[in-house]
Design a protein around this motif. Structure first.
Motif, PDB file in Angstrom:
ATOM      1  N   ARG A 123       0.796  -1.230   0.000  1.00  0.00           N
ATOM      2  CA  ARG A 123       0.000   0.000   0.000  1.00  0.00           C
ATOM      3  C   ARG A 123       0.823   1.272   0.000  1.00  0.00           C
ATOM      4  NH1 ARG A 123      -5.099  -1.354   3.831  1.00  0.00           N
ATOM      5  NH2 ARG A 123      -5.829  -3.117   2.622  1.00  0.00           N
ATOM      6  N   ASN A 124       2.049   1.191   0.461  1.00  0.00           N
ATOM      7  CA  ASN A 124       2.901   2.376   0.547  1.00  0.00           C
ATOM      8  C   ASN A 124       3.947   2.297  -0.552  1.00  0.00           C
ATOM      9  OD1 ASN A 124       1.518   3.103   2.931  1.00  0.00           O
ATOM     10  ND2 ASN A 124       2.886   1.839   4.137  1.00  0.00           N
ATOM     11  N   GLU A 125       3.656   2.951  -1.682  1.00  0.00           N
ATOM     12  CA  GLU A 125       4.581   2.927  -2.809  1.00  0.00           C
ATOM     13  C   GLU A 125       5.936   3.479  -2.392  1.00  0.00           C
ATOM     14  OE1 GLU A 125       4.870   4.623  -7.359  1.00  0.00           O
ATOM     15  OE2 GLU A 125       2.987   4.788  -6.271  1.00  0.00           O
ATOM     16  N   ASN A 126       6.996   2.867  -2.896  1.00  0.00           N
ATOM     17  CA  ASN A 126       8.379   3.243  -2.606  1.00  0.00           C
ATOM     18  C   ASN A 126       8.810   2.952  -1.174  1.00  0.00           C
ATOM     19  OD1 ASN A 126       8.995   4.155  -5.213  1.00  0.00           O
ATOM     20  ND2 ASN A 126       7.972   6.089  -4.785  1.00  0.00           N
ATOM     21  N   GLU A 127       8.140   2.018  -0.515  1.00  0.00           N
ATOM     22  CA  GLU A 127       8.616   1.552   0.787  1.00  0.00           C
ATOM     23  C   GLU A 127       9.094   0.119   0.597  1.00  0.00           C
ATOM     24  OE1 GLU A 127       7.514   1.284   5.500  1.00  0.00           O
ATOM     25  OE2 GLU A 127       5.875   1.626   4.097  1.00  0.00           O
ATOM     26  N   PHE A 128      10.373  -0.103   0.913  1.00  0.00           N
ATOM     27  CA  PHE A 128      10.979  -1.419   0.754  1.00  0.00           C
ATOM     28  C   PHE A 128      11.285  -2.008   2.119  1.00  0.00           C
ATOM     29  CE2 PHE A 128      11.603   0.773  -3.194  1.00  0.00           C
ATOM     30  CZ  PHE A 128      11.262  -0.201  -4.122  1.00  0.00           C
ATOM     31  N   TRP A 129      11.311  -3.332   2.162  1.00  0.00           N
ATOM     32  CA  TRP A 129      11.455  -4.061   3.415  1.00  0.00           C
ATOM     33  C   TRP A 129      12.494  -5.155   3.276  1.00  0.00           C
ATOM     34  CZ3 TRP A 129       7.974  -3.170   7.568  1.00  0.00           C
ATOM     35  CH2 TRP A 129       6.943  -2.271   7.285  1.00  0.00           C
ATOM     36  N   LEU A 130      13.101  -5.524   4.392  1.00  0.00           N
ATOM     37  CA  LEU A 130      13.873  -6.750   4.488  1.00  0.00           C
ATOM     38  C   LEU A 130      13.017  -7.723   5.296  1.00  0.00           C
ATOM     39  CD1 LEU A 130      17.533  -5.551   5.145  1.00  0.00           C
ATOM     40  CD2 LEU A 130      16.615  -6.640   3.089  1.00  0.00           C
ATOM     41  N   ILE A 131      12.820  -8.919   4.755  1.00  0.00           N
ATOM     42  CA  ILE A 131      11.972  -9.928   5.388  1.00  0.00           C
ATOM     43  C   ILE A 131      12.796 -11.179   5.656  1.00  0.00           C
ATOM     44  CG2 ILE A 131       9.951 -11.412   5.111  1.00  0.00           C
ATOM     45  CD1 ILE A 131       8.683  -9.271   3.441  1.00  0.00           C
ATOM     46  N   ALA A 132      12.653 -11.732   6.864  1.00  0.00           N
ATOM     47  CA  ALA A 132      13.329 -12.976   7.242  1.00  0.00           C
ATOM     48  C   ALA A 132      12.280 -14.037   7.524  1.00  0.00           C
ATOM     49  CB  ALA A 132      14.200 -12.767   8.461  1.00  0.00           C
ATOM     50  N   ASP A 133      12.288 -15.084   6.725  1.00  0.00           N
ATOM     51  CA  ASP A 133      11.472 -16.258   7.014  1.00  0.00           C
ATOM     52  C   ASP A 133       9.994 -15.929   7.243  1.00  0.00           C
ATOM     53  OD1 ASP A 133      11.012 -18.933   7.392  1.00  0.00           O
ATOM     54  OD2 ASP A 133      11.827 -19.001   9.419  1.00  0.00           O
ATOM     55  N   ASP A 134       9.521 -14.849   6.655  1.00  0.00           N
ATOM     56  CA  ASP A 134       8.134 -14.406   6.792  1.00  0.00           C
ATOM     57  C   ASP A 134       7.681 -14.233   8.241  1.00  0.00           C
ATOM     58  OD1 ASP A 134       7.752 -14.205   4.046  1.00  0.00           O
ATOM     59  OD2 ASP A 134       7.149 -16.305   3.881  1.00  0.00           O
ATOM     60  N   THR A 135       8.641 -14.139   9.165  1.00  0.00           N
ATOM     61  CA  THR A 135       8.279 -13.937  10.568  1.00  0.00           C
ATOM     62  C   THR A 135       8.825 -12.632  11.126  1.00  0.00           C
ATOM     63  OG1 THR A 135      10.226 -15.141  11.333  1.00  0.00           O
ATOM     64  CG2 THR A 135       8.203 -16.423  11.016  1.00  0.00           C
ATOM     65  N   ALA A 136       9.840 -12.091  10.495  1.00  0.00           N
ATOM     66  CA  ALA A 136      10.440 -10.836  10.955  1.00  0.00           C
ATOM     67  C   ALA A 136      10.689  -9.958   9.750  1.00  0.00           C
ATOM     68  CB  ALA A 136      11.745 -11.108  11.696  1.00  0.00           C
ATOM     69  N   TRP A 137      10.374  -8.686   9.880  1.00  0.00           N
ATOM     70  CA  TRP A 137      10.617  -7.757   8.791  1.00  0.00           C
ATOM     71  C   TRP A 137      10.760  -6.355   9.344  1.00  0.00           C
ATOM     72  CZ3 TRP A 137       6.113 -10.627   9.190  1.00  0.00           C
ATOM     73  CH2 TRP A 137       4.963  -9.917   9.581  1.00  0.00           C
ATOM     74  N   PHE A 138      11.472  -5.529   8.569  1.00  0.00           N
ATOM     75  CA  PHE A 138      11.575  -4.129   8.943  1.00  0.00           C
ATOM     76  C   PHE A 138      11.759  -3.303   7.685  1.00  0.00           C
ATOM     77  CE2 PHE A 138      15.840  -5.794   9.169  1.00  0.00           C
ATOM     78  CZ  PHE A 138      16.664  -4.790   8.685  1.00  0.00           C
ATOM     79  N   SER A 139      11.238  -2.071   7.739  1.00  0.00           N
ATOM     80  CA  SER A 139      11.273  -1.157   6.609  1.00  0.00           C
ATOM     81  C   SER A 139      12.669  -0.578   6.458  1.00  0.00           C
ATOM     82  CB  SER A 139      10.265  -0.025   6.814  1.00  0.00           C
ATOM     83  OG  SER A 139      10.387   0.926   5.774  1.00  0.00           O
ATOM     84  N   ILE A 140      13.134  -0.497   5.195  1.00  0.00           N
ATOM     85  CA  ILE A 140      14.391   0.177   4.904  1.00  0.00           C
ATOM     86  C   ILE A 140      14.133   1.440   4.085  1.00  0.00           C
ATOM     87  CG2 ILE A 140      15.876  -1.835   5.165  1.00  0.00           C
ATOM     88  CD1 ILE A 140      15.837  -2.150   2.105  1.00  0.00           C
ATOM     89  N   GLY A 141      12.839   1.802   3.912  1.00  0.00           N
ATOM     90  CA  GLY A 141      12.486   3.060   3.266  1.00  0.00           C
ATOM     91  C   GLY A 141      12.499   2.989   1.756  1.00  0.00           C
ATOM     92  N   PRO A 142      12.696   4.081   1.058  1.00  0.00           N
ATOM     93  CA  PRO A 142      12.957   5.406   1.602  1.00  0.00           C
ATOM     94  C   PRO A 142      11.709   6.065   2.172  1.00  0.00           C
ATOM     95  CG  PRO A 142      12.875   5.561  -0.779  1.00  0.00           C
ATOM     96  CD  PRO A 142      12.745   4.104  -0.416  1.00  0.00           C
ATOM     97  N   VAL A 143      10.541   5.665   1.716  1.00  0.00           N
ATOM     98  CA  VAL A 143       9.282   6.171   2.253  1.00  0.00           C
ATOM     99  C   VAL A 143       8.865   5.240   3.381  1.00  0.00           C
ATOM    100  CG1 VAL A 143       6.836   6.507   1.719  1.00  0.00           C
ATOM    101  CG2 VAL A 143       8.558   7.153   0.043  1.00  0.00           C
ATOM    102  N   THR A 144       8.376   5.795   4.459  1.00  0.00           N
ATOM    103  CA  THR A 144       7.820   4.972   5.526  1.00  0.00           C
ATOM    104  C   THR A 144       6.366   5.363   5.672  1.00  0.00           C
ATOM    105  OG1 THR A 144       9.945   4.866   6.636  1.00  0.00           O
ATOM    106  CG2 THR A 144       8.020   4.288   7.942  1.00  0.00           C
ATOM    107  N   GLY A 145       5.494   4.482   5.221  1.00  0.00           N
ATOM    108  CA  GLY A 145       4.071   4.779   5.231  1.00  0.00           C
ATOM    109  C   GLY A 145       3.420   4.401   6.542  1.00  0.00           C
ATOM    110  N   PRO A 146       2.136   4.682   6.650  1.00  0.00           N
ATOM    111  CA  PRO A 146       1.419   4.319   7.874  1.00  0.00           C
ATOM    112  C   PRO A 146       1.295   2.802   7.989  1.00  0.00           C
ATOM    113  CG  PRO A 146      -0.100   5.101   6.192  1.00  0.00           C
ATOM    114  CD  PRO A 146       1.280   5.310   5.654  1.00  0.00           C
TER     115      PRO A 146
END
Length: 176
Positions: A123-146
């Motif tokens: 839903r938040n265009e231009n927001e990228f994430w690192l995902i581990a094993d579909d159990t942990a993830w965090f945003s690396i930006g550059p946009v951080t949406g709601p």
């Protein structure tokens, strides 16, 4: 395996694996700079593979599992530069292949011990994430949406990137 230098997007990459990462970034809409600048890490010269200016991250590419020395060098890059480092093993794929090295690691940081893959927000265009094993993830930006309660996944941008990197053809060193 012999490394094959490859031309793509106006750059001469040291390997096809690096060129595939450039294809991924271009198709996903992630700005990249190849071998942006050399740094000195504890007295040793070092030239990182990619700088991702919008994400403010480095990406180092290895063809095989990194050695302890390569991992340590990336940790020094993160600490010295003050920016996180993604240490990727092989060509882009939506499987856990990226080690995350934060700029200021702590010994109990669970994010630094997992392996990740890149995804984007539904839903938040231009927001990228690192995902581990579909159990942990965090945003690396550059946009951080709601926070919308939706799990990030390989969606529009990263799907285009993975598809383009997988299908890129580099014939005789020509661009794909």
């Amino acid at each position: 395996m012999k490394v094959i230098e490859t031309n793509f997007d106006g750059h001469r990459f040291r390997s096809r694996t690096e060129a595939r990462w450039a294809v991924f970034f271009k198709a996903a809409g992630i700005l990249y700079e190849y071998e942006k600048e050399g740094l000195v890490l504890d007295g040793d010269p070092y030239l990182p593979d990619f700088w991702l200016p919008d994400l403010e991250l480095w990406l180092e590419v290895k063809g095989d599992q990194p050695t302890p020395e390569e991992y340590s060098l990336c940790a020094r890059l993160a600490a010295t530069s003050g920016y996180g480092v993604m240490l990727a093993v092989g060509a882009p794929n939506p499987k856990e292949q990226i080690f995350w090295l934060p700029p200021n690691p702590t010994s109990d940081d669970p994010l630094a011990s997992a392996q990740y893959y890149l995804a984007d927000d539904r839903r938040n265009e231009n927001e990228f994430w690192l995902i581990a094993d579909d159990t942990a993830w965090f945003s690396i930006g550059p946009v951080t949406g709601p926070d919308h309660g939706k799990h990030p996944l390989v969606h529009t941008a990263t799907k285009a990137g993975y598809d383009a990197a997988r299908s890129a053809r580099f014939e005789h060193g020509e661009s794909g």
